[in-house]
Scaffold this motif. Structure first.
Motif, PDB file in Angstrom:
ATOM      1  N   ALA A 130       2.995  -4.171  15.876  1.00  0.00           N
ATOM      2  CA  ALA A 130       2.574  -4.834  14.639  1.00  0.00           C
ATOM      3  C   ALA A 130       1.437  -4.052  13.984  1.00  0.00           C
ATOM      4  CB  ALA A 130       2.143  -6.271  14.938  1.00  0.00           C
ATOM      5  N   ASN A 133       2.799  -0.948  12.221  1.00  0.00           N
ATOM      6  CA  ASN A 133       3.442  -1.355  10.973  1.00  0.00           C
ATOM      7  C   ASN A 133       2.402  -1.647   9.894  1.00  0.00           C
ATOM      8  OD1 ASN A 133       6.564  -1.887  10.884  1.00  0.00           O
ATOM      9  ND2 ASN A 133       5.955  -2.360  12.973  1.00  0.00           N
ATOM     10  N   ARG A 137       1.867   0.276   6.273  1.00  0.00           N
ATOM     11  CA  ARG A 137       1.893  -0.443   4.989  1.00  0.00           C
ATOM     12  C   ARG A 137       0.600  -0.189   4.212  1.00  0.00           C
ATOM     13  NH1 ARG A 137       3.793  -4.668   7.989  1.00  0.00           N
ATOM     14  NH2 ARG A 137       1.853  -5.801   7.763  1.00  0.00           N
ATOM     15  N   GLU A 160       2.599  -5.733  -3.173  1.00  0.00           N
ATOM     16  CA  GLU A 160       3.217  -6.180  -1.919  1.00  0.00           C
ATOM     17  C   GLU A 160       4.735  -6.299  -2.049  1.00  0.00           C
ATOM     18  OE1 GLU A 160       1.375  -6.174   0.772  1.00  0.00           O
ATOM     19  OE2 GLU A 160      -0.319  -5.680  -0.514  1.00  0.00           O
ATOM     20  N   ILE A 163       6.094  -2.784  -1.637  1.00  0.00           N
ATOM     21  CA  ILE A 163       6.095  -2.408  -0.220  1.00  0.00           C
ATOM     22  C   ILE A 163       7.272  -3.062   0.489  1.00  0.00           C
ATOM     23  CG2 ILE A 163       4.859  -2.677   1.970  1.00  0.00           C
ATOM     24  CD1 ILE A 163       2.231  -2.469   0.369  1.00  0.00           C
ATOM     25  N   TYR A 164       7.465  -4.354   0.213  1.00  0.00           N
ATOM     26  CA  TYR A 164       8.580  -5.093   0.810  1.00  0.00           C
ATOM     27  C   TYR A 164       9.908  -4.407   0.502  1.00  0.00           C
ATOM     28  CZ  TYR A 164      11.832  -9.018   1.600  1.00  0.00           C
ATOM     29  OH  TYR A 164      12.870  -9.803   2.017  1.00  0.00           O
ATOM     30  N   LEU A 167      10.406  -0.957   2.213  1.00  0.00           N
ATOM     31  CA  LEU A 167      10.738  -1.139   3.630  1.00  0.00           C
ATOM     32  C   LEU A 167      12.190  -1.601   3.791  1.00  0.00           C
ATOM     33  CD1 LEU A 167       9.394  -0.848   6.367  1.00  0.00           C
ATOM     34  CD2 LEU A 167       9.004  -3.317   6.363  1.00  0.00           C
TER      35      LEU A 167
END
Lengths: 199, 199
Positions: A130, A133, A137, A160, A163-164, A167
DNA sequence: CCTACCGATCGGTAGG
DNA sequence: CCTACCGATCGGTAGG
């Protein structure tokens, strides 16, 4: 009497163990990486191998670090070190696609596989994954913010959200490459990224 | 003398095994599902349990089928059975997001986890997973094509590209929910889908 | 559906 | 770095 192994030899052995571990783990999972199998493949005893790390969990944590090292070498450190911003972000994403396309590790992205394997558990390995990751980010976030303040992305860009979606493109790329061996997937990833990263 | 178990009892036991198996497998993987643990949790012997399936691989294949059954019940069969096309595609995607958001299965999407676990292997379990993925993409493809011919999506829509991007949105949703417990993820998924499914 | 058992392998330790 | 070993667990079978 035979001389003790030098520190350099010890480090070299440790690195050999990590390289092989990363290959096994990215192809078959961090739990599929067993001490006995690893020892057999490396031609050494389980005890000799475990001596370098102590426990299996410590080995797994070292493998996570090694995977991060490979990813950082192959992606962010591979692109021209131009100032942060849209051109850099585009270069980083292209290096990322290329990294998955070239199958640098057997089994594709170690972090995708390991994250899916450990996300339902608790413990230090899950926390380490985590953390990696989150760090990555953070990198993307910095580039995106710069791109916005440079005027290279729309001023109302939802950082955000972007970024989402980036990914998502990479997770789909890994999925189509690994499960379907779909050679069109890198092209699809690049097209999706182009749309995401155009003002 | 005690009567033989009826066929109905046998099927009920089999279903109990499958329900528990699916919960374990979606949280901890299809390999983390071990006969001994499953037997203990269900209060039965390993031999009695294995009798229903024969081998662990056969159990895994039955779990894949059971996961498909749950997904089909929760997503495509849950939406209004209107004619194929954009409205249906939008409903299906919303049901899909909701399915992941509600965490119907512990550990999120069974297929995402199992696919990541088995994509580097060979054998019948991997083939079954690939087959389910292909069937589901086929469903999406039919809806998208209809939406295009209805004039609800642009005539030059790249169908496979859209499937790729929808899957990316869902993979990212599962990732952010499971690893980050990010409650904003469903909103991000819906926003990304809205952009993808608007002419 | 059970008990009782099989060989193989797991992570790990003692002692050198 | 090794040999030799530990208890636990793995998938699976024999026999009922």
């Amino acid at each position: 009497m035979s001389p003790r192994r030098s520190v350099a030899d010890t480090l070299e052995t440790r690195q050999r163990i990590l390289d092989r571990s990363l290959a096994i783990a990215s192809a078959e999972g961090l739990e599929g990486l067993t001490i006995g199998r690893l020892a057999t493949e490396l031609g050494m005893s389980k005890a000799g191998l475990l001596g370098h790390f102590g426990t299996k969990e410590a080995l797994q944590l070292a493998v996570v670090d090694q995977a991060a090292e490979v990813f950082l070498r192959e992606v962010p450190r591979k692109v021209k070190q131009m100032p942060s911003g849209l051109p850099r972000l585009i270069d980083v994403c292209e290096a990322w696609v290329s990294y998955l396309e070239r199958e640098v590790l057997p089994g594709g992205c170690f972090f995708t596989a390991a994250t899916a394997e450990f996300d339902g558990r608790s413990g230090r390995v899950r926390d380490a994954l985590a953390g990696m990751n989150a760090l990555w980010r953070r990198d993307l976030r910095i580039h995106i913010r710069r791109a916005v303040s440079d005027g290279d992305l729309k001023p109302d860009t939802d950082v955000e959200q972007l970024i989402y979606e980036i990914l998502g493109v990479m997770l789909a790329l890994n999925h189509f490459l690994q499960l379907e061996h779909d050679s069109a997937a890198p092209r699809r990833a690049r097209q999706a990224l182009k749309r995401l990263l155009t003002k």
